[in-house]
Design an enzyme around this catalytic site. Structure first.
Site, PDB file in Angstrom:
ATOM      1  N   LYS A  67      26.695  45.759  30.971  1.00 48.57           N
ATOM      2  CA  LYS A  67      26.812  44.157  31.818  1.00 48.57           C
ATOM      3  C   LYS A  67      25.881  44.261  32.602  1.00 48.57           C
ATOM      4  O   LYS A  67      25.819  44.934  33.600  1.00 48.57           O
ATOM      5  CB  LYS A  67      28.245  44.140  32.210  1.00 48.57           C
ATOM      6  CG  LYS A  67      28.519  42.691  32.932  1.00 48.57           C
ATOM      7  CD  LYS A  67      29.925  42.390  33.065  1.00 48.57           C
ATOM      8  CE  LYS A  67      30.247  41.352  33.514  1.00 48.57           C
ATOM      9  NZ  LYS A  67      31.798  41.007  33.794  1.00 48.57           N
TER      10      LYS A  67
ATOM     11  N   SER B 220      37.785  39.636  32.622  1.00 52.56           N
ATOM     12  CA  SER B 220      36.570  39.477  32.007  1.00 52.56           C
ATOM     13  C   SER B 220      36.250  40.465  30.919  1.00 52.56           C
ATOM     14  O   SER B 220      35.262  40.487  30.230  1.00 52.56           O
ATOM     15  CB  SER B 220      35.599  39.438  32.850  1.00 52.56           C
ATOM     16  OG  SER B 220      35.413  38.204  33.616  1.00 52.56           O
TER      17      SER B 220
ATOM     18  N   SER C 122      33.900  36.886  31.724  1.00 53.84           N
ATOM     19  CA  SER C 122      32.565  36.874  31.922  1.00 53.84           C
ATOM     20  C   SER C 122      31.364  37.999  31.253  1.00 53.84           C
ATOM     21  O   SER C 122      30.437  38.024  31.327  1.00 53.84           O
ATOM     22  CB  SER C 122      32.247  37.043  33.347  1.00 53.84           C
ATOM     23  OG  SER C 122      32.732  38.305  33.757  1.00 53.84           O
TER      24      SER C 122
HETATM   25  N1  GLN Z   1      37.748  34.006  34.078  1.00 54.45           N
HETATM   26  C1  GLN Z   1      37.894  34.559  35.417  1.00 54.45           C
HETATM   27  C2  GLN Z   1      37.234  33.903  36.446  1.00 54.45           C
HETATM   28  O1  GLN Z   1      36.326  32.983  36.180  1.00 54.45           O
HETATM   29  C3  GLN Z   1      37.905  36.074  35.445  1.00 54.45           C
HETATM   30  C4  GLN Z   1      36.463  36.448  35.660  1.00 54.45           C
HETATM   31  C5  GLN Z   1      36.192  37.846  35.674  1.00 54.45           C
HETATM   32  O2  GLN Z   1      37.011  38.669  35.361  1.00 54.45           O
HETATM   33  N2  GLN Z   1      35.097  38.497  36.148  1.00 54.45           N
HETATM   34  O3  GLN Z   1      37.101  34.116  37.591  1.00 54.45           O
END
Ligand code: GLN
Length: 505
Positions: free
Chosen positions: A84, A191, A167
């Site tokens: 990532k 995410s 994400s």
């Molecule tokens: N969807 C969540 C957010 O927007 C989680 C994101 C994540 O785990 N990095 O913060």
């Protein structure tokens, strides 16, 4: 005996099978790296990769072949992986999906990247993600994928009109499309789990503190955790073993626990395993497709000898406001370092210093990141701190306590990962709150710092969503990664959802 490689393409092999093929000298690390580099190009339309560096990849592969030839192969020697783009890497650009870091090259590798490399893994490239890992659909990246000169959404390999989740959307799409056998992701509020669910793969977020955050571009430091995404629990265990471990000099929040081999107990019997089923995870808003698939997976677990125990996680709904106060609060502090002075983007034209800060940050950050910086600064500000931030911290503790109560009655907790399958690209992009609400089932585990995973348990059958993958979430108590992986592996031994392949892949 037929060897796996003689009958199947290399990208259809699991990480375990690829390592066997490498050990048996059926293929070299260089050949394998080239095969996956070619696939990254052939499937560039998915938008999963944001950087490749064939020379560096082939150089790493050559070194892996040499080590294997010299009889000193590491546990992942020659295995192609991708990271990532939130992990800093020496050989590839690191952007965290942001214009702020476009073209940035780190002088060092993140600890997790380093540990995987030390085990012999070869990096194929960097994978797209939401800007600073903020998002649920990978629609918040400001970086053009490899093969394109404009910003494009990452596409879900099961339906190119859908988001892959976020994400870690690039990671999930790349693994589902078999562009790599496994990838790294990070999970702050879901995410790893949510994109894994949306792309029909397996992912695990370990207990907070298991893996070092050193070199992971920070979003919300009390929540951020790294973890692997692969097609099976067996492959996740392999990667997680290499990724975890204390890093006392560089991340003092890593746990002082000896390295653990997460593959060792994969096959243990799950007879008598008590699976807690929280009623709050099956209420209003859960789509019929997800409910049906998760309930049938729970039945499947019963047939494997597990017992279902009804439990309550009464503050599940509060996890949304709590998370969306704490995570932005931490983000507003973490992102203050992007000021145009130390590194990253700096505005070209500006007046005084304050003007330089303003223009740099206005140009460098995208809308969602700005929204969170503003929310974070607000909830931390004098006069509002007690009303919002402090309250949120108190409820965070209560959410963690709810889990401890539940774990008195069960060994693992199971439920949906997300209320629906992957939505259409653009469907929720104008509505941040709709995105936040979709995180309802993953946020509480993150707030409590618990390990959680997502495993594929079926496909939607309703007309509008037909064929899209569905994930089930398994949550464990602190340090119970082995138990989660064991429960997931036993399910995967008796099912084939994780082996299904998107059309055209
Ligand atoms: N969807 C969540 C957010 O927007 C989680 C994101 C994540 O785990 N990095 O913060």
């Amino acid at each position: 005996m037929t060897t796996p490689l003689s009958t199947r393409a290399a990208h259809d092999l699991s990480a375990h099978e690829l390592l066997q093929a490498l050990a048996a000298k059926q293929i070299s690390a260089v050949e394998l790296a080239q095969h996956f580099l070619d696939r990254a190009q052939a499937h560039a339309g998915l938008g999963a990769f944001v950087d490749i560096n064939p020379e560096a990849t082939l150089g790493q592969a050559k070194a892996a072949d040499a080590r294997r030839g010299a009889g000193c192969a590491g546990p992942l020697e020659g295995l192609p992986l991708a990271h990532k783009d939130i992990f800093v890497t020496r050989d590839f650009a690191t952007t965290a999906g942001s214009r702020m870091l476009k073209g940035y090259r780190s002088p060092f590798d993140a600890t997790v990247v380093q540990r995987l490399a030390d085990a012999g893994a070869v990096t194929v490239g960097k994978l797209n993600c939401d800007e600073f890992a903020m998002g649920s659909g990978n629609e918040n990246s400001a970086i053009a994928p490899v093969g394109s000169d404009s910003v494009q959404p990452v596409r879900n390999p099961w339906d190119a009109a859908r988001i892959p989740g976020g994400s870690s959307g690039g990671s999930a799409a790349a693994v589902a499309a078999r562009l790599v056998p496994a990838a790294t992701g990070t999970d702050t509020g879901g995410s790893i789990r949510q994109p894994a669910a949306f792309c029909g793969i397996t992912g695990i977020k370990p207990t907070y503190g298991r893996a070092s955050r050193y070199g992971m571009v920070a979003f919300a430091s009390s929540l951020d955790q790294a973890g692997p995404m692969a097609r099976s629990a067996e492959d996740c265990a392999l990667l997680l073993t290499a990724m975890c471990g204390p890093d006392p000099d560089r991340d003092s929040t890593t746990l002082d626990l000896p390295a653990e081999n997460f593959s060792r107990t994969l096959n243990d019997n799950i007879e008598g395993l008590r699976i807690g089923v929280p009623k709050e995870f099956f209420g209003e808003g859960l789509s019929d497709d997800v409910r049906t698939a998760v309930e049938s997976a729970l039945k499947h677990y019963q047939s494997l000898g597990a017992k279902l125990v009804p439990i309550a996680l009464p503050r599940t709904e509060l996890s949304i406001p709590v998370y969306y106060i704490i995570a932005p609060a931490e983000a507003s502090s973490n992102l203050s370092r992007f000021d145009g002075v130390k590194f990253g983007h700096r505005a070209k034209d500006y007046g005084d210093l304050a003007d330089m800060y303003k223009k740099t940050r206005a140009e460098g950050f995208g809308d969602e990141v700005k929204r969170r910086i503003m929310i974070g600064a607000y909830v931390l500000s004098h006069g509002y701190y007690d009303a919002y931030y402090l309250q949120a911290q108190k409820i965070r503790r209560m959410i963690a306590d709810d889990f401890q109560n539940a774990f008195k009655e069960c060994d693992v907790i199971a439920g949906p990962v997300a209320p629906t399958v992957a939505w259409k690209i653009g469907e929720k992009s104008a509505d941040p709150v709709a995105n936040y609400l979709a995180d309802i089932f993953t946020l509480s585990g993150s707030l409590a710092g618990l390990p959680g995973m997502s495993i594929p348990v079926g496909f939607a059958s309703s007309e509008s969503d037909k064929g899209l993958p569905i994930g089930m979430q398994l949550l464990g108590n602190y340090f119970a990664e082995s138990r989660l992986l064991n429960a997931a592996h036993r399910f995967q031994l008796a099912s084939d959802f994780h082996l299904a392949k998107p059309a055209g892949i």
